[in-house]
Enzyme design. Sequence first.
Site, PDB file in Angstrom:
ATOM      1  N   ILE A  59      -1.169   0.715  -1.542  1.00 41.24           N
ATOM      2  CA  ILE A  59      -2.230  -0.151  -1.737  1.00 41.24           C
ATOM      3  C   ILE A  59      -3.353   0.317  -2.434  1.00 41.24           C
ATOM      4  CG2 ILE A  59      -4.060  -1.591  -0.312  1.00 41.24           C
ATOM      5  CD1 ILE A  59      -1.836  -1.979   1.808  1.00 41.24           C
ATOM      6  N   CYS A  60      -3.864   1.502  -1.838  1.00 37.63           N
ATOM      7  CA  CYS A  60      -4.630   2.120  -2.832  1.00 37.63           C
ATOM      8  C   CYS A  60      -4.582   2.360  -4.451  1.00 37.63           C
ATOM      9  CB  CYS A  60      -4.943   3.774  -2.382  1.00 37.63           C
ATOM     10  SG  CYS A  60      -5.489   3.569  -0.832  1.00 37.63           S
ATOM     11  N   THR A  61      -3.227   2.627  -4.911  1.00 37.01           N
ATOM     12  CA  THR A  61      -2.968   2.911  -6.228  1.00 37.01           C
ATOM     13  C   THR A  61      -3.012   1.333  -6.708  1.00 37.01           C
ATOM     14  OG1 THR A  61      -1.416   4.624  -5.947  1.00 37.01           O
ATOM     15  CG2 THR A  61      -0.940   3.295  -7.800  1.00 37.01           C
TER      16      THR A  61
END
Length: 166
Positions: A59-61
């Site tokens: 999700i962060c990427t």
Amino acid sequence: MTAPAANAPVADEPAGVPVVGEAAPDFDLPNQFGERISLASLRGGNVVVVFYPFAFSGICTGEMCTLRDNLGEFATAKARVLAVSVDSKYTLRAYAEAEGLDFDLLADFWPHGEMARRYGVFDDERGMAGRGTFVIDAAGILRDAFSTPTGQARSLDRYRQALVKL
């Protein structure tokens, strides 16, 4: 019993959460190249501080790539994006290179999560920053703040709503 001030944090906000309309907490952290960046040194320009849990996570990427692909919208608002995680500067440099991220990734590595704590988004149980975003104007005043749960990405539309407040 007195009523809380109009700009006071609501009861369910953690202690220390910056208040919209007040000065944002200063910070001084290294970016992925080891260069020190402080909020005070950025006075005169708008800043969007984006906390995220960890580099190289799914999700962060996705979130960081969305920011990368839409940096023009931040530039139009004269806003500099600073993404902050508890990863080391070495991890962040590898992450920036792998994903083509050409904005500053700040290492809130040591003391572990100190900046995330100052902004009220550190998750003590998991040892990471939560997904908090803080939009700061050229005078260092917090103009907007928003967050999503750990497993949920922030929407580009929400950033657009925040940039209008600058």
